[in-house]
Design an enzyme around this catalytic site. Structure first.
Site, PDB file in Angstrom:
ATOM      1  N   LEU A 106     -10.806  -2.571 -11.842  1.00 58.01           N
ATOM      2  CA  LEU A 106     -11.134  -3.863 -12.622  1.00 58.01           C
ATOM      3  C   LEU A 106     -12.414  -4.523 -12.429  1.00 58.01           C
ATOM      4  O   LEU A 106     -12.933  -5.279 -13.498  1.00 58.01           O
ATOM      5  CB  LEU A 106      -9.872  -4.937 -12.799  1.00 58.01           C
ATOM      6  CG  LEU A 106      -8.613  -4.073 -13.329  1.00 58.01           C
ATOM      7  CD1 LEU A 106      -7.357  -5.109 -13.360  1.00 58.01           C
ATOM      8  CD2 LEU A 106      -8.552  -3.484 -14.522  1.00 58.01           C
TER       9      LEU A 106
ATOM     10  N   GLY B  37     -16.759  -4.951  -1.537  1.00 58.76           N
ATOM     11  CA  GLY B  37     -15.771  -4.381  -2.426  1.00 58.76           C
ATOM     12  C   GLY B  37     -15.350  -3.120  -1.689  1.00 58.76           C
ATOM     13  O   GLY B  37     -15.118  -2.132  -2.283  1.00 58.76           O
ATOM     14  N   GLU B  38     -15.504  -2.860  -0.297  1.00 62.13           N
ATOM     15  CA  GLU B  38     -14.870  -1.694   0.294  1.00 62.13           C
ATOM     16  C   GLU B  38     -13.413  -1.420   0.241  1.00 62.13           C
ATOM     17  O   GLU B  38     -13.043  -0.116   0.184  1.00 62.13           O
ATOM     18  CB  GLU B  38     -15.292  -1.762   2.022  1.00 62.13           C
ATOM     19  CG  GLU B  38     -15.079  -0.526   2.665  1.00 62.13           C
ATOM     20  CD  GLU B  38     -15.721  -0.700   3.886  1.00 62.13           C
ATOM     21  OE1 GLU B  38     -15.320   0.169   4.886  1.00 62.13           O
ATOM     22  OE2 GLU B  38     -16.545  -1.543   4.467  1.00 62.13           O
TER      23      GLU B  38
ATOM     24  N   ARG C 271     -11.782  -1.924  -2.340  1.00 56.13           N
ATOM     25  CA  ARG C 271     -11.654  -1.272  -3.776  1.00 56.13           C
ATOM     26  C   ARG C 271     -12.052   0.101  -3.459  1.00 56.13           C
ATOM     27  O   ARG C 271     -11.733   1.176  -4.096  1.00 56.13           O
ATOM     28  CB  ARG C 271     -12.333  -2.043  -4.812  1.00 56.13           C
ATOM     29  CG  ARG C 271     -11.510  -3.271  -5.404  1.00 56.13           C
ATOM     30  CD  ARG C 271     -12.457  -4.024  -5.885  1.00 56.13           C
ATOM     31  NE  ARG C 271     -13.195  -5.047  -5.314  1.00 56.13           N
ATOM     32  CZ  ARG C 271     -14.429  -5.647  -5.337  1.00 56.13           C
ATOM     33  NH1 ARG C 271     -14.760  -5.633  -6.919  1.00 56.13           N
ATOM     34  NH2 ARG C 271     -14.765  -6.192  -4.652  1.00 56.13           N
TER      35      ARG C 271
END
Length: 562
Positions: A49, A68-69, A71
């Site tokens: 998202l 964002g690792e 994700r």
């Protein structure tokens, strides 16, 4: 890759997961596998998202994650081929700072990950404690408390990371040096249970236990402790309430160095003021570092296990320490008596020293020095042949020179193994050295052949060897080399390489003799071989006869069954 645009105008690109690499700047090193699987299930249903942020890597077609690792990892588990990303052009410093700021806001960041992140920013010169406090919205004391964890040994840090010990528990341990931490871990934390296990103890109890068992009271030492008063390794700066006195030291290496330095200075001053004093230590209560330093400075330290203490001067009573003048006068009279006894005993010892009946020493102990003496029995130091002090000193000087030579040789033997000489040409001097060592295998019947006199008997001395290698000829070289080869043939055994070389040597230098030897032993072998073959033939014939008999007995039974 495909491209979209978010509501704020940022370009969102669907980038191949295979083109993305994790960031080296991410302070989070641990990712909960269960929560990653839950996120992966959510991604399978709803997709990613929120895009991750990446930056391009120089000289590469790959991209590095800025944040964002988590994700990214979950998308890999979910089997996604692409993931929504935004691309930035951050520098290394900017990428590091943003990665740390983004990730340290997560709840699952561990104390060690925080500590390493803060320390990394400080080490790279980007921040100090004050700017870190502003950047992350923390107090300076909080930043400092986390930075302390970087001093933990890996084993204890892992216990904190796994929540085996609490943050408060670790905070007490990290106050101390690596040596103390190592002992605490091995003796009280490595095993999960047992009488000495500290796991589960309150932090306050841990603090008391470490101070009790692993620190040293500075009051017991007489070196200058003014520097220690401000030292961060002084327990007066570690504990909430300072103790009276000098405090306790938690830095064993520093304390040992201060003790050794003070003792060395003390010994040198005492010996300098009194040349009649020698230096000694005993086998059990000693300080090897002090002995080593004194030896390096040229002082000789004797090993003496049985000594008598030199008398100690009595202390003068001071009037201000007494409320009652009569009591002071009484103690003053006692002091005069003790002083008279002390001076008489010192005078007697001085006479004994002059007569060679005793030797005075300053003794090196574990953490201090003391004056002592050794009495000599009749017939040793107090005989007519005893050396004067000057003669003894000259003898010591000769021995010290011998020690210097011995240690030089010992250290050279060790060092020569480390020197690379493979590219150096083999010299004529080295060839002579080879012959010097090979002469240990020279046979006595060849002594005269290499230039020794006919009456030379026994083993070669070093002088003999030097004389031979200084007059080498082609003939003497051949004799020495061959005797060396022949002596090493003693290691020839059936089937080994030395035996093969022995045969080659014999075929060249004594072919007839070798043939006689081989023929003699082969003749015996041939006879033994013939007898063995005869026995084997008899056994084989017997075996065949028995087998034929067994076959004959089986045949009627088989026919009946048919």
């Amino acid at each position: 890759m495909t491209e979209n645009q978010s509501a704020d105008g940022t370009n969102i690109i669907r980038m191949a997961v295979a083109d993305i690499l994790p960031s080296a700047y991410n302070p989070r090193k641990r990712f909960d596998e269960e929560s990653l699987r839950e996120l992966a299930d959510s991604i399978r249903q709803k997709g990613v998202l929120q895009p991750i942020k990446v930056r391009s890597l120089p000289n590469s077609d790959k991209y590095e994650i800025v944040f964002g690792e988590r994700r990214y990892r979950a998308a890999q588990i979910a089997g996604l081929k692409e993931i929504p990303t935004t691309i930035s052009d951050y520098s290394d410093a900017e990428a590091e700072e943003i990665a740390i700021m983004e990730n340290l806001q997560r709840k699952d960041v561990t104390p060690m990950e925080e500590a390493d992140a803060y320390q990394g920013l400080i080490d790279r010169g980007h921040h100090d404690v004050g700017t870190l406090a502003i950047l992350f919205g923390k107090s300076e004391s909080y930043i400092r408390s986390r930075l302390k964890f970087t001093a933990l040994i890996p084993e204890i840090a892992e216990l904190m990371e796994s929540e085996t010990i609490s943050i408060a528990f670790a905070n007490e341990i990290c106050r101390y040096g690596e040596d103390i931490q190592r002992e605490v871990y091995e003796q009280h934390l490595e095993n999960e249970s047992g009488y000495n296990c500290w796991r589960g103890m309150k932090a306050s109890d841990v603090a008391k236990a470490i101070e009790r068992d692993y620190t040293t009271n500075l009051e017991k030492y007489d070196f200058d402790k003014s520097v220690c008063a401000m030292c961060p390794h002084n327990t007066n700066h570690l504990l909430l309430f300072s103790e009276e006195g000098c405090g306790k030291c938690t830095n064993r290496n520093c304390l040992a160095d201060k003790i050794a330095s003070h003792m060395v200075d003390k010994v040198i001053n005492i010996v300098g003021e009194n040349p009649n004093l020698s230096i000694c230590h005993n086998t059990y209560n000693t300080n090897n570092e002090v002995i080593s330093r004194l030896a390096d400075m040229g002082y000789e330290v004797d090993t003496v296990d049985y000594v008598s203490p030199y008398p100690t001067a009595p202390k003068v009573p001071m009037a201000e320490n007494y409320d009652d003048n009569a009591e002071f006068e009484e103690n003053l009279n006692k002091y005069d008596e003790e002083k008279a006894k002390y001076e008489a005993l010192c005078g007697k010892l001085d006479e004994m020293l002059k007569e060679g009946k005793i030797t005075l020493y300053v003794q090196i102990q574990k953490s201090n020095t003391s004056l002592c003496y050794v009495s000599h029995r009749e017939g040793t130091k107090n005989d007519v042949n005893k050396l004067s002090q000057i003669e003894e000193l000259s003898k010591k000087d000769e021995r010290n020179k011998e020690i210097a030579v011995e240690k030089t040789i010992a250290d050279t033997k060790k060092k020569i193994l480390e020197v690379d000489m493979t590219a150096t040409k083999f010299s004529a001097d080295e060839e002579r050295m080879v012959y010097f060592f090979m002469l240990s295998d020279l046979r006595k019947e060849h002594y005269t052949e290499v230039g020794l006199s006919e009456d030379k008997v026994g083993y070669l001395s070093d002088g003999d060897r030097l004389a031979i290698i200084n007059n080498l000829t082609a003939k003497t070289k051949a004799i020495i080399r061959r005797d060396y080869i022949v002596n090493n043939f003693k290691n020839a055994y059936r089937g080994n390489a030395t035996a093969s070389i022995l045969h080659d040597f014999a075929r060249k230098h004594m072919p007839d003799e070798l043939a006689d030897i081989e023929n003699g032993h082969n003749e015996v072998y041939d006879k033994r071989h013939q007898r063995i073959e005869e026995k084997k033939a008899m056994l084989l014939k017997k075996q065949q006869s028995e087998e034929t008999h067994q076959e004959t007995e089986k045949t009627p039974v088989e026919e009946t069954a048919a």
